[in-house]
Motif scaffolding. Structure first.
Motif, PDB file in Angstrom:
ATOM      1  N   LEU A  22      30.337  36.586  31.050  1.00 31.13           N
ATOM      2  CA  LEU A  22      31.227  35.497  31.443  1.00 31.13           C
ATOM      3  C   LEU A  22      30.594  34.136  31.156  1.00 31.13           C
ATOM      4  N   GLU A  23      29.282  34.022  31.353  1.00 28.75           N
ATOM      5  CA  GLU A  23      28.593  32.771  31.021  1.00 28.75           C
ATOM      6  C   GLU A  23      28.682  32.491  29.525  1.00 28.75           C
ATOM      7  N   HIS A  60      42.723  42.636  41.274  1.00 30.07           N
ATOM      8  CA  HIS A  60      42.538  42.326  39.850  1.00 30.07           C
ATOM      9  C   HIS A  60      41.101  42.557  39.378  1.00 30.07           C
ATOM     10  N   MET A  61      40.460  43.523  39.993  1.00 27.44           N
ATOM     11  CA  MET A  61      39.140  43.973  39.553  1.00 27.44           C
ATOM     12  C   MET A  61      39.276  45.345  38.896  1.00 27.44           C
ATOM     13  N   ILE A  62      38.189  45.829  38.306  1.00 30.24           N
ATOM     14  CA  ILE A  62      38.213  47.143  37.668  1.00 30.24           C
ATOM     15  C   ILE A  62      38.592  48.187  38.710  1.00 30.24           C
ATOM     16  N   ALA A  63      39.611  49.003  38.391  1.00 30.17           N
ATOM     17  CA  ALA A  63      40.167  49.916  39.392  1.00 30.17           C
ATOM     18  C   ALA A  63      39.357  51.189  39.565  1.00 30.17           C
ATOM     19  N   ASP A  76      34.392  40.021  40.531  1.00 29.88           N
ATOM     20  CA  ASP A  76      35.527  39.102  40.562  1.00 29.88           C
ATOM     21  C   ASP A  76      35.527  38.340  39.234  1.00 29.88           C
ATOM     22  N   ILE A  77      36.363  38.792  38.311  1.00 34.44           N
ATOM     23  CA  ILE A  77      36.367  38.225  36.963  1.00 34.44           C
ATOM     24  C   ILE A  77      37.005  36.842  36.931  1.00 34.44           C
TER      25      ILE A  77
END
Length: 396
Positions: A122-123, A159-162, A174-175
């Motif tokens: 993400l960075e 909304h995270m990986i299920a 938490d994307i």
């Protein structure tokens, strides 16, 4: 009574605005007469709405000629801003910038190490976004939203990986929050097959279709299901995870924890392993390239994979009854080596006396569709919020 009538008129006006804007998103620039035909609105209503939306800076108009006659061409205003799409896969990050005319302004692809960590990736994405803004001489305030596609099922609740383990290094992450904080804009997170389906519905072979299935083929298989013009997520977000349908009760253990899932048979590792003795170390890209060059072994591996995938997709099609099936992902780049055996397997398993057979088409965006879909979702959701707001205010 007066207040009730006013409320009904306001709701109708907002619905008409949303209908007009949605049509321009789906089909691009059109004349006012064409807009009236597509939306079902009267030409007078379209004319009034266009004038209002031009005044608000949402649309642009210019003169054109249709069938030898002068006409007014209506298009989405490019100065509204840009949507950003990010696609996170197990070994690759794709970034695209798309404007309101659905033109790709910038695109970058970065290789990622297997098992890459979410914070580091993400960075890197945020640095790349800022570098791209600088390169195209754009301001961060022009970003209307960011759509993130991930190669894993996404829960509808947070909304995270299920499912843990599907995308190593991203469980419980938490994307959205880091991107929201960095760029002060809405962030949408969804499965890559879902966003690829959205892309095809807006600027691909499924343009104008309201009921279709997108099949993403690459390092595993996933489906994006559009029903009535809306992506089907299911209660938990697991709709379309056909790669985790069991096809061999005694097969290998899948990343999801079950045994013999479709993904254990058609994953990149499995497919290239089948040729390791004769072809040495290969990637999925190598496999497809050699198949396209006529290599019989590679063509056989892809053809066999197409049959297994087609059989599973047939079950899905019997369940949801789509108009078309769209093939995307790297295996789709093999052309008829993949699409023909897939189609044959699919049709063989469907109802033999169906009124109309399901049409199979190769995606217009087989490689970058998920990233494009993310950008288009960001643009469309932002625009829907603006279009639905009262005329005197653009605040969301």
């Amino acid at each position: 009574m007066t207040r009730r009538l006013f409320g009904s008129q306001t709701s109708l006006r907002e619905a008409n605005r949303a209908n007009l804007m949605d049509s321009l998103h789906r089909f691009g620039a059109m004349t006012q007469v064409e807009l009236a035909e597509v939306t079902g609105l009267s030409t007078a209503t379209v004319s009034t709405l266009v004038h209002q939306l031009v005044d608000e800076g949402l649309l642009e108009t210019k003169g054109t000629t249709r069938n030898g006659r002068r006409a007014t061409l209506v298009a989405l205003a490019r100065h509204q801003g840009m949507g950003i799409g990010l696609w996170v896969e197990r070994r690759q990050l794709t970034l695209v910038f798309v404007d309101f005319s659905k033109s790709i302004i910038a695109k970058h692809v970065l290789p990622l190490a297997f098992g890459h960590k979410a914070d580091t990736t993400l960075e890197r994405a945020m640095v790349l976004i800022n570098e791209t803004l600088n390169n195209i001489d754009a301001d961060v305030n022009e970003i209307v939203g960011i759509g993130v596609a991930v190669a894993a099922p996404v829960a509808t609740t947070d909304h995270m990986i299920a499912i843990p383990g599907i995308l190593p290094g991203w469980d419980g992450v938490d994307i959205a929050s880091p991107l929201k904080t960095a760029f002060n804009c809405p962030v949408y997170v969804d499965n890559d097959a879902n966003l690829s389906a959205f892309c095809e519905a807006r600027m691909g072979v499924a343009l104008g279709r309201r009921n279709f299935v997108y099949i993403g083929t690459g390092d595993g298989v996933g489906a994006g299901i559009m029903i009535g013009g809306t992506i089907l997520h299911g209660v938990t977000g697991l709709a379309g995870e056909i790669g985790h349908i069991q096809i061999d009760p005694l097969g290998s253990i899948c990343a999801c924890g079950n045994r013999g899932c479709l993904n254990t048979v058609v994953s990149e590792d499995r497919l290239v392993q089948l040729l390791s003795v004769t072809h040495g170390n290969m990637t999925l890209d190598d496999l497809v390239a050699k198949a396209n060059d006529g290599d019989p072994g590679c063509r056989r591996v892809i053809s066999d994979a197409a049959v297994r995938i087609g059989q599973v997709v047939a079950d899905l099609c019997i369940s949801v009854d789509p108009e078309i099936v769209v093939l995307g992902g790297k295996l789709a780049l093999a052309g008829e080596t993949f699409s023909r055996p897939f189609d044959e397997a699919l049709q063989r398993m469907l109802f033999p006396d169906a009124v109309s057979p399901i049409d199979v088409r190769v995606s217009d965006h087989p490689i970058d569709g998920a990233a494009l879909g993310g950008a288009l979702v960001a643009i469309e959701y932002s625009d829907r919020n603006i279009a639905a707001a009262p005329a005197q205010s653009k605040a969301i």
